[in-house]
Design an enzyme around this catalytic site. Structure first.
Site, PDB file in Angstrom:
ATOM      1  CE1 TYR A  33     -13.170  28.021 -15.757  1.00 26.15           C
ATOM      2  CE2 TYR A  33     -14.442  26.200 -16.628  1.00 26.15           C
ATOM      3  CZ  TYR A  33     -13.908  26.877 -15.547  1.00 26.15           C
ATOM      4  OH  TYR A  33     -14.103  26.405 -14.267  1.00 26.15           O
ATOM      5  NE  ARG A  52      -6.582  23.221 -16.478  1.00 21.60           N
ATOM      6  CZ  ARG A  52      -6.786  23.691 -15.246  1.00 21.60           C
ATOM      7  NH1 ARG A  52      -6.776  22.871 -14.207  1.00 21.60           N
ATOM      8  NH2 ARG A  52      -6.993  24.977 -15.039  1.00 21.60           N
ATOM      9  NE  ARG A 101     -31.195  24.107 -28.568  1.00 23.51           N
ATOM     10  CZ  ARG A 101     -31.774  22.917 -28.428  1.00 23.51           C
ATOM     11  NH1 ARG A 101     -32.513  22.426 -29.422  1.00 23.51           N
ATOM     12  NH2 ARG A 101     -31.632  22.209 -27.309  1.00 23.51           N
ATOM     13  CE  LYS A 151     -10.435  25.891 -15.474  1.00 26.94           C
ATOM     14  NZ  LYS A 151     -10.873  25.434 -14.134  1.00 26.94           N
ATOM     15  CD  GLU A 183     -12.987  18.335  -9.001  1.00 22.11           C
ATOM     16  OE1 GLU A 183     -11.809  18.675  -9.195  1.00 22.11           O
ATOM     17  OE2 GLU A 183     -13.767  18.050  -9.926  1.00 22.11           O
ATOM     18  CG  LEU A 207      -9.668  20.873 -13.435  1.00 27.97           C
ATOM     19  CD1 LEU A 207     -10.112  20.634 -14.876  1.00 27.97           C
ATOM     20  CD2 LEU A 207      -9.992  22.290 -13.014  1.00 27.97           C
TER      21      LEU A 207
END
Length: 287
Positions: A33, A52, A101, A151, A183, A207
């Protein structure tokens, strides 16, 4: 007001938005995301977020189901359709749904990636008095996986850490590994000592913040000294200032860590100046 959102090629009311229960983002957190801030109805640091996103997708062997030009237009259309002046746009790409799945990834030639975007309105975010006053935080162990540079939507532990902070009556938490701050739960972490800005160097452990990159660039242009290295919790508590950066928080001072005041226990001049510079420069550069 019902938001208009984007789901796999269509702009639809949020009440009508649907994805498959077999989508791997839902079943496996197999998704990445981005969140792009919006100021004055324009996109902030968009090129950095797009770059990114490409990197995250590449690291996970995923594909973007639209071109980058099309993606930019989707962002702009969402801003327009939702009359968004200040806030952000959340974007998520998943590996899609193969109809059941399975731990094995589906063939990207036959299973198209899924793409959804939606807006979040946050009027007054840039001028937030709370952000300028500074946050109080706690520190918690960092037990996440070791590809934090990607991310992904694997945000359960950061959510747990934020809940720990809430239960402690503070604003957020910093994550700590081997005695060193990695972080924040959803932001990059910094301290200031003797005028020097110190923040952890880029690696798989953190990140690669888009706001981080811009803030460090502006800091150097303002003749501020920057040192990219790890720092301990004890060093942070003894610092003159501390702050965080993120797309949503911009530059926000940290005034307390684990109940101990940082510096004077109030927002410091370096953090406040960087917040001012960043917002001013982003207003000029937003697209």
């Amino acid at each position: 007001m019902t938001r208009t959102v984007y789901v796999n090629g269509e702009f639809v009311p949020e009440t009508e938005a649907k994805v498959s229960i077999f989508d791997r983002g839902f079943l496996m957190a197999d998704a990445v995301y981005e969140v792009t801030s919006v100021l004055d109805g324009k996109l902030v640091d968009y090129a950095g977020h797009a770059k990114r996103l490409e990197r995250s997708l590449k690291e996970l062997d995923m594909t973007l189901p639209v071109t980058l030009d099309e993606l930019l237009e989707i962002h702009r259309e969402l801003v327009k359709l939702n009359d968004l002046e200040e806030g952000g746009i959340y974007l998520q790409v998943t590996r899609g749904s193969a109809g059941d799945r399975d731990f094995i990834w589906p063939d990207p030639e036959t299973t198209k990636a899924s793409l959804v975007l939606f807006t979040q309105s946050k009027p007054g975010n840039a001028m937030s008095e709370k952000a300028k006053a500074g946050y109080k935080i706690i520190t918690v162990p960092d037990i996440r996986w070791h590809r934090r540079d990607i991310k992904t939507v694997q945000l359960l532990y950061p959510s747990m850490a934020k809940m720990m902070a809430k239960k402690a009556g503070v604003d957020d938490a910093w994550l700590v590994e081997d005695g060193l701050v990695t972080e924040g739960t959803s932001n990059n972490a910094y301290i200031v000592k003797d005028g020097k800005i110190i923040t952890r160097a880029l690696s798989n452990d953190i990140l690669h913040g888009i706001t981080r990159a811009s803030v460090l660039k502006f800091a150097k242009e303002a003749q501020m000294e920057v040192e990219e290295r790890s720092f301990s919790v004890e060093e942070a508590k003894a610092a003159d200032e501390a702050f965080i950066t993120s797309a949503g928080a911009y530059v926000t001072p940290i005034i307390e860590i684990d109940g101990e005041a940082v510096g004077a226990g109030a927002s410091g001049p370096v953090a406040l100046r960087l917040r001012e510079i960043y917002i001013d420069e982003m207003r000029k550069a937003a697209i």
